[in-house]
Scaffold this active site. Structure first.
Site, mmCIF file in Angstrom:
data_model
loop_
_atom_site.group_PDB
_atom_site.id
_atom_site.type_symbol
_atom_site.label_atom_id
_atom_site.label_comp_id
_atom_site.label_asym_id
_atom_site.label_seq_id
_atom_site.Cartn_x
_atom_site.Cartn_y
_atom_site.Cartn_z
ATOM 1 N N GLY A 56 0.936 -1.091 -0.026
ATOM 2 C CA GLY A 56 -0.036 -0.007 0.000
ATOM 3 C C GLY A 56 0.935 1.384 -0.086
ATOM 4 O O GLY A 56 2.130 1.143 0.316
ATOM 5 N N CYS A 83 5.244 -5.883 1.822
ATOM 6 C CA CYS A 83 5.611 -4.624 1.800
ATOM 7 C C CYS A 83 4.715 -3.954 3.006
ATOM 8 O O CYS A 83 5.185 -4.131 4.077
ATOM 9 C CB CYS A 83 5.378 -4.152 0.438
ATOM 10 S SG CYS A 83 6.162 -2.409 0.204
ATOM 11 N N TYR A 84 3.860 -3.156 2.626
ATOM 12 C CA TYR A 84 3.154 -2.271 3.826
ATOM 13 C C TYR A 84 2.527 -3.390 4.671
ATOM 14 O O TYR A 84 2.491 -3.166 5.773
ATOM 15 C CB TYR A 84 2.088 -1.609 3.118
ATOM 16 C CG TYR A 84 1.200 -0.787 4.215
ATOM 17 C CD1 TYR A 84 1.517 0.438 4.713
ATOM 18 C CD2 TYR A 84 -0.078 -1.469 4.320
ATOM 19 C CE1 TYR A 84 0.803 1.021 5.403
ATOM 20 C CE2 TYR A 84 -0.648 -0.829 5.315
ATOM 21 C CZ TYR A 84 -0.614 0.448 5.932
ATOM 22 O OH TYR A 84 -1.381 1.125 6.792
ATOM 23 N N HIS A 170 8.141 -7.546 -3.288
ATOM 24 C CA HIS A 170 7.123 -7.843 -4.128
ATOM 25 C C HIS A 170 7.157 -9.174 -4.667
ATOM 26 O O HIS A 170 7.409 -9.151 -5.955
ATOM 27 C CB HIS A 170 6.620 -6.673 -5.094
ATOM 28 C CG HIS A 170 5.997 -5.719 -4.171
ATOM 29 N ND1 HIS A 170 4.767 -5.345 -3.803
ATOM 30 C CD2 HIS A 170 6.720 -4.474 -3.916
ATOM 31 C CE1 HIS A 170 4.421 -4.411 -3.116
ATOM 32 N NE2 HIS A 170 5.571 -3.656 -3.336
ATOM 33 N N GLU A 172 4.878 -11.010 -6.007
ATOM 34 C CA GLU A 172 3.750 -11.181 -7.133
ATOM 35 C C GLU A 172 4.443 -10.546 -8.452
ATOM 36 O O GLU A 172 3.507 -10.608 -9.515
ATOM 37 C CB GLU A 172 2.495 -10.436 -6.646
ATOM 38 C CG GLU A 172 2.587 -9.112 -6.678
ATOM 39 C CD GLU A 172 3.159 -8.404 -5.271
ATOM 40 O OE1 GLU A 172 3.780 -9.349 -4.357
ATOM 41 O OE2 GLU A 172 2.863 -7.132 -4.698
ATOM 42 N N ASP A 229 -16.924 -11.884 -22.396
ATOM 43 C CA ASP A 229 -17.651 -11.928 -21.004
ATOM 44 C C ASP A 229 -19.317 -12.383 -21.276
ATOM 45 O O ASP A 229 -19.835 -13.290 -20.451
ATOM 46 C CB ASP A 229 -17.644 -10.703 -20.418
ATOM 47 C CG ASP A 229 -16.262 -10.193 -20.445
ATOM 48 O OD1 ASP A 229 -15.124 -11.074 -20.380
ATOM 49 O OD2 ASP A 229 -15.821 -9.136 -19.772
ATOM 50 N N SER A 230 -20.021 -11.618 -22.150
ATOM 51 C CA SER A 230 -21.477 -12.058 -22.113
ATOM 52 C C SER A 230 -21.548 -13.375 -22.871
ATOM 53 O O SER A 230 -22.451 -14.136 -22.404
ATOM 54 C CB SER A 230 -22.215 -10.766 -23.222
ATOM 55 O OG SER A 230 -21.721 -11.003 -24.333
ATOM 56 N N LYS A 373 -10.159 -12.073 -15.959
ATOM 57 C CA LYS A 373 -10.513 -12.154 -17.456
ATOM 58 C C LYS A 373 -9.738 -13.556 -17.907
ATOM 59 O O LYS A 373 -10.616 -14.352 -18.644
ATOM 60 C CB LYS A 373 -9.877 -10.944 -18.151
ATOM 61 C CG LYS A 373 -10.125 -10.930 -19.648
ATOM 62 C CD LYS A 373 -11.478 -10.381 -20.060
ATOM 63 C CE LYS A 373 -11.825 -10.257 -21.548
ATOM 64 N NZ LYS A 373 -12.785 -9.298 -21.455
#
Ligand code: XMP
Length: 517
Positions: A56, A83-84, A170, A172, A229-230, A373
Site C-alpha cells: 500500500g 511490503c506495507y 513484491h 507477485e 464476457d457475455s 479475465k
C-alpha cells in the site's frame, strides 16, 4: 458454503493487489480481496487457509493509514505480509518501522540468510522488486530474519510458531525472479493448500448456484454482445438451466464487418442457445444523425440500446415471465467499485447496461463475478467454446461509433468495417493477432489529396491503432513490422473505396487513450 480452499487478501491500496490475487489463483488456489479493516471474526468465519496483507502507498504511522484488525495475527491462520503488509505486521507486534528518508525502489538483490519456510529451496541470492519508503529497523519478538539487502536488513522474516511470514519486496511481480516459488511456499508448505481451484470445479459450483438462485422455473434474459464476457456468462447459465435462458442480441449496426451474422450463427446454430435477434441498426443510425460529440454519441447509443432491449424483453416475456437478467460482470469490476480509495475516476462514460436491472425490476445473475479475465478464457476453453471467440480482442459497447470521428453514417460505417476487416485479416494471417491486445481502424473526419492511376483523389484518412497491454489502464503502441504495415496500407487503399491515405497511431496510454473518442 464454499467447497474450495480460500486465501483472503486484505487490500491496503497497493497497485499490485489484483496481481497478488491472480498469482495465487495461477497456483489453483482460490482467493478473494477484502477491505483492509475486515474484522478478524469475519475472516475466521470464512475459514481461510491463509491471509495475505497487500502492499500500500501509506506509511503505517500516517493518520489515514489503513489498519488491519490486530486480532488477525492471533487467529492461528498463516499470514503473509507483503511490503506495507509486512510493516503493519511488524509495527503491530512490537517491532520497529522507520521512515527511511529515501525510497528503496526497483530491482534489488537480497541475500538469503536463512531459508526458513517462506524461502525454502531458494538460492543464496535472489533478484527481487522493491517499492517502499519506510523500512524495518527491529523485528518483533519471536521473528527471525530470512533475507537482507546490502543496505537494508529484514527484507524477509518469519515467526513459524505463530505462522506469521513477511517480505519487504513484491513476490507477485515478475521482476522478483523466484516470486512464484515464494508464493508456492506460502500456499502449499505453510498454509497446506492442495490447489483445488480448477475451472471444472468452478463450473460445477457456478451451475449449482445459478439453479438455486433462479429456482426450478425461473427464466433468465441475457444480452449477447459478441464479446467474451457475455458469451461465456450465457453459456454457463445455459449449462445450468438450459432453455430457460433467453439470449437477446441487439444488432446496433455498429459492429465489426460480418459480426452480427457470426454471433447468431455461433450461438444459435453451434451452441444451441435460444437467441432473439433484433436488427435495430436503422434506429441507431437515425438517433446518431448529426451527433459529433463523443460523449453525446455514447449517451445516445446507450439510450437507444436500453429502449430496444426493453422492447425485446417485453416481447420475450410474453411467453412467460422473466425475473432475472444475466450479466457478464467480472471480479475486477467489483473490486474497482469497492476499492480502498473508492472507484477510480471515470475518464469516459462507458456504455454498459448497468442501469437495466433496476429499471426493469430484474434480479441479476452474474456467474463470472468471481473471475479474472484470464480465468473467463480458461472457463470458455473448459466448456469447449471456440478459440476464436476466446482470444478475441475487446470491443467497446458503442462499437464503431467511437471509431468514426465526427458524424456516424451508414456509409462511413461501411468504409470503416471494410478497412478494419482488412487490418484484422492481415494480423491473423501474419500470426500477429495474439501479440496485440487490441487492434482496429479509425476513420478520421479529414480528407486528403492523393493520386491514383492518372487522377487526383480527395478522400478519407484512416488511422490504424494496435496496442499492447494487460490491464487496458495503461498501454503501449505495438511495434508492428514496417513490411506488415505497408501490406495493410496497400490493401486498404486498393480495396476500400473512399480511403486514399493510411496512418499508424504511435501514441501510448497515457497520455492518449486506446480509443480515439
Ligand atoms: P480507453 O479508450 O479508455 O479504452 O483507453 C480502454 C478500454 O476500454 C474500451 N472502451 C469501452 N468499452 N464502452 C465499452 O464497453 C465504452 O464506451 C468504451 N470506451 C473504451 C476500449 O476499447 C479499451 O479496451
Amino acid at each position: 458454503m464454499r467447497r474450495h480452499e480460500t486465501i483472503l487478501i486484505l487490500d491496503f491500496g497497493g497497485q499490485y493487489t489484483q496481481l497478488i490475487a491472480r498469482k495465487v489463483r495461477e497456483q489453483s488456489v482460490y482467493c478473494e480481496i477484502l477491505a483492509p479493516g475486515t474484522p478478524a471474526s469475519a475472516l475466521r468465519d470464512a475459514r481461510p487457509k491463509g491471509i495475505i496483507l497487500s502492499g500500500g502507498p501509506d506509511s503505517v504511522y500516517a493518520a489515514q493509514a489503513p489498519q488491519a484488525d490486530p486480532e488477525i495475527f492471533a487467529l492461528g491462520v498463516p499470514v503473509l505480509g507483503i511490503c506495507y503488509g509486512m510493516q503493519l505486521m511488524v509495527h503491530r507486534l512490537g517491532g520497529q518501522v522507520k521512515g527511511a528518508g529515501r525510497r528503496e525502489y526497483g530491482h534489488a538483490v537480497v541475500r538469503v540468510v536463512k531459508q526458513g519456510d517462506l524461502l525454502a529451496g531458494l538460492g543464496p541470492a535472489e533478484q527481487v522488486w522493491m517499492s517502499h519508503g519506510d523500512e524495518i529497523t527491529a523485528l518483533p519478538p519471536g521473528f527471525q530474519e530470512l533475507a537482507r539487502t546490502e543496505a537494508v536488513p529484514f527484507s524477509a522474516a518469519e515467526d513459524p510458531s505463530r505462522r506469521l511470514h513477511a517480505v519487504a519486496f513484491h513476490p507477485e511481480v515478475a521482476h522478483t525472479t523466484s516470486g512464484q516459488a515464494m508464493l508456492r511456499n506460502f500456499l502449499f508448505r505453510i498454509c497446506g493448500c492442495a490447489g483445488d481451484w480448477t475451472m471444472a470445479s468452478f463450473l460445477e459450483e457456478a451451475c449449482d448456484r445459478i439453479r438455486s438462485e433462479v429456482g426450478p422455473r425461473g427464466r433468465v434474459l441475457c444480452g449477447l454482445s459478441g464479446g467474451v464476457d457475455s458469451s461465456v456468462a450465457a453459456q454457463v447459465i445455459h449449462r445450468a438451466i438450459g432453455d430457460r435462458l433467453i439470449c437477446l442480441f441487439v444488432d446496433t449496426g455498429l459492429l465489426r464487418k460480418g459480426e452480427a451474422a457470426e454471433v447468431l450463427d455461433r450461438f444459435a446454430r453451434t451452441y444451441h442457445l435460444r437467441v432473439r435477434h433484433r436488427d435495430a441498426s436503422s434506429r441507431f443510425y437515425q438517433a446518431l444523425q448529426g451527433v459529433t460529440d463523443p460523449e453525446t454519441k455514447r449517451r445516445t447509443i446507450g439510450e437507444v440500446f436500453v429502449r430496444v432491449f426493453e422492447e425485446e424483453a417485453r416481447a420475450a416475456a410474453a411467453e412467460g415471465p422473466i425475473r432475472f437478467l444475466g450479466q457478464g460482470t467480472l471480479y475486477p469490476d467489483l473490486i474497482e467499485s469497492r476499492s480502498v480509495r473508492g472507484p477510480s475516476a471515470t475518464i469516459k462514460t462507458h456504455h454498459n447496461v448497468g442501469g437495466l436491472p433496476e429499471r426493469m425490476d430484474l434480479e441479476v445473475v452474474e456467474p463470472l463475478k468471481e473471475l479474472f479475465k484470464d480465468e473467463v478464457r480458461r472457463l470458455a476453453a473448459e466448456m469447449g467454446m471456440d478459440r476464436e471467440l476466446i482470444v478475441r480482442h475487446p470491443f467497446p459497447g458503442p462499437g464503431l461509433a467511437v471509431r468514426i470521428l465526427g458524424e456516424v453514417t451508414p456509409e462511413r460505417i461501411a468504409v470503416l468495417q471494410d478497412a478494419d476487416a482488412v487490418f484484422l485479416d492481415e494480423l491473423r494471417t501474419a500470426g500477429l493477432y495474439d501479440d496485440v491486445a487490441q487492434a482496429f481502424a479509425v476513420l478520421l473526419p479529414v480528407r486528403s489529396v492523393g493520386v491514383m492511376g492518372d487522377g487526383r483523389t480527395y478522400e478519407n484518412v484512416l488511422a490504424l491503432r494496435a496496442v499492447e497491454t494487460t490491464d487496458f489502464m495503461t498501454a503501449d503502441w505495438s511495434r508492428l513490422p514496417h513490411e506488415f504495415l505497408a501490406r495493410v496500407s496497400t490493401r486498404i487503399v486498393n480495396e476500400v473505396r473512399g480511403v486514399n491515405r493510411v496512418v499508424y497511431d504511435i501514441s501510448s496510454k497515457p497520455p492518449s487513450t486506446i480509443e480515439w473518442e
